[in-house]
Motif scaffolding. Sequence first.
Motif, mmCIF file in Angstrom:
data_model
loop_
_atom_site.group_PDB
_atom_site.id
_atom_site.type_symbol
_atom_site.label_atom_id
_atom_site.label_comp_id
_atom_site.label_asym_id
_atom_site.label_seq_id
_atom_site.Cartn_x
_atom_site.Cartn_y
_atom_site.Cartn_z
ATOM 1 N N SER A 1 14.360 52.292 -26.180
ATOM 2 C CA SER A 1 13.956 50.976 -26.684
ATOM 3 C C SER A 1 12.450 50.763 -26.553
ATOM 4 O O SER A 1 11.863 49.965 -27.287
ATOM 5 N N SER B 1 14.903 39.326 -34.144
ATOM 6 C CA SER B 1 16.030 39.856 -34.921
ATOM 7 C C SER B 1 15.586 41.060 -35.747
ATOM 8 O O SER B 1 16.314 42.051 -35.872
ATOM 9 N N CYS C 1 14.956 44.177 -33.353
ATOM 10 C CA CYS C 1 16.211 44.693 -32.800
ATOM 11 C C CYS C 1 17.006 45.447 -33.864
ATOM 12 O O CYS C 1 17.539 46.535 -33.604
ATOM 13 N N TRP D 1 17.951 49.400 -33.661
ATOM 14 C CA TRP D 1 19.303 49.744 -33.244
ATOM 15 C C TRP D 1 20.362 49.742 -34.340
ATOM 16 O O TRP D 1 21.495 50.148 -34.085
ATOM 17 N N TYR E 1 23.557 52.210 -34.047
ATOM 18 C CA TYR E 1 24.841 51.494 -33.986
ATOM 19 C C TYR E 1 25.849 52.143 -34.930
ATOM 20 O O TYR E 1 27.010 52.385 -34.554
ATOM 21 N N SER F 1 13.191 42.072 -27.300
ATOM 22 C CA SER F 1 14.502 42.174 -27.944
ATOM 23 C C SER F 1 15.082 43.591 -27.935
ATOM 24 O O SER F 1 16.233 43.779 -27.529
ATOM 25 N N ALA G 1 18.491 44.749 -25.800
ATOM 26 C CA ALA G 1 19.636 45.352 -26.496
ATOM 27 C C ALA G 1 19.936 46.744 -25.951
ATOM 28 O O ALA G 1 21.110 47.126 -25.808
ATOM 29 N N ARG H 1 23.342 47.954 -24.163
ATOM 30 C CA ARG H 1 24.084 49.147 -24.607
ATOM 31 C C ARG H 1 24.359 50.083 -23.434
ATOM 32 O O ARG H 1 25.472 50.634 -23.299
ATOM 33 N N PHE I 1 26.646 47.716 -28.652
ATOM 34 C CA PHE I 1 25.588 46.823 -29.116
ATOM 35 C C PHE I 1 26.108 45.441 -29.519
ATOM 36 O O PHE I 1 25.309 44.554 -29.846
ATOM 37 N N ALA J 1 24.577 42.372 -28.009
ATOM 38 C CA ALA J 1 23.198 42.140 -28.472
ATOM 39 C C ALA J 1 23.216 41.355 -29.772
ATOM 40 O O ALA J 1 22.432 40.415 -29.973
ATOM 41 N N TRP J 2 24.139 41.727 -30.692
ATOM 42 C CA TRP J 2 24.240 40.994 -31.964
ATOM 43 C C TRP J 2 24.690 39.554 -31.721
ATOM 44 O O TRP J 2 24.190 38.628 -32.373
ATOM 45 N N SER K 1 24.079 37.764 -29.059
ATOM 46 C CA SER K 1 22.934 37.049 -28.486
ATOM 47 C C SER K 1 21.949 36.612 -29.564
ATOM 48 O O SER K 1 21.437 35.483 -29.546
#
Length: 397
Positions: free
Chosen positions: A51, A223, A226, A230, A234, A349, A353, A357, A363, A366-367, A369
């Motif tokens: 990340s 957003s 992230c 990812w 994902y 962010s 995330a 993970r 993930f 994270a989505w 959030s």
Amino acid sequence: MENLRATARPAVWLMFAIILVGLNLRPSMAAVGPLLSAIRGDIPLSFSVASLLTMLPVMAMGLAMFFGIGISQRLGEQRTVLLSLLIIGLATLSRLFIESAAELIASAVLAGIGIALIQALMPALIKSRFADNVALCMGLYVTSIMGGAALAASLAPLVMVQTGSWRSGLAFWAILALLAIVFWWFQRRQQPSTEMAAARKDWFLGNSRAWLLAIFFGLGTASYTCVLAWLAPYYVEKGWSEQNAGLLLGFLTAMEVISGLVVPAIANRSRDRRVILMALLTLIIAGFCGLILSPQQLSLLWPCLLGLGIGGLFPMSLIVSLDHLDNPQRAGGLTAFVQGIGYLIAGLSPLMAGVIRDRLGSFEWAWWSLTAVMGVMLLMVWRFDPRHYARHFPSSR
């Protein structure tokens, strides 16, 4: 008529040069996600450490944003853009020779600094050179940024397959920097030099509206960063190939390009941007919910909704900031502050995330959030009533 054409021609070439420059501002980050499994197969990386490849350049963009205006005042906008493109190009090319995670992260941070210098001065340049079409020209500029992300996300896996090396998939994008350097160098002689007045950073630090704009920009960009980091991993975890996951991210960024072109053009008709902002946030919420609840079914719809929402939200957040001030230099200082604080917020962010993970094995949280964050932004939108802009910056209009 001949004089009008002669006056318009440099402006057209400048806008084209700005678009080429914009194409360089995301490939260094966008190419990483689709190639992450190949990179992790060669260099040991946890998701939390991976990340950092998105987080640290975004944070560097935030910190460097505060110095970007000052540097452009000393060097001039033309030299600053050339220097920044050179930094981005060298940082990208250096990835051909990377042997460790530390070297990969260092190249990402260096590219982030070059990106920040450009992003700090570009809104003021656009507002001063294209005063009658700020929203449209900002849309073209931001769309070119997303277009660069779309190219890198879609084609980096193909470059890797063709060359047999993920390093080539990351370094290939130095070509864009070379192209932009050459074009910017040749067009700069046609442009008049613009003096940029010093912006009082302490003035914005004490202004609550500047902070509201910065937080709004930061949460919206969270957003974007992230998803950029990812979304492809994902779907690789869902069983997709790296190439197909990269193409899906490329499709999302292509939707961002379309939205980035269309939404500012529509918004140019009215100074009240709130309805458009709410529609964009609703699209993003729907996209995240689909990504969580039904990622394999209608798998093109969710990135489509996310791309349309994020692609319009990014330029509109900057346009709303520019709307608050008439003076181009002051407006540029405000957008530099907004982006500086905003990118520091957004940079957290991808890290959060990645930690989610590593800890929870998915993930999805994270989505969720980010969906909640978009809900908070819906409440913030109502504060952006253009009738009240003057009261927030009374001494600077």
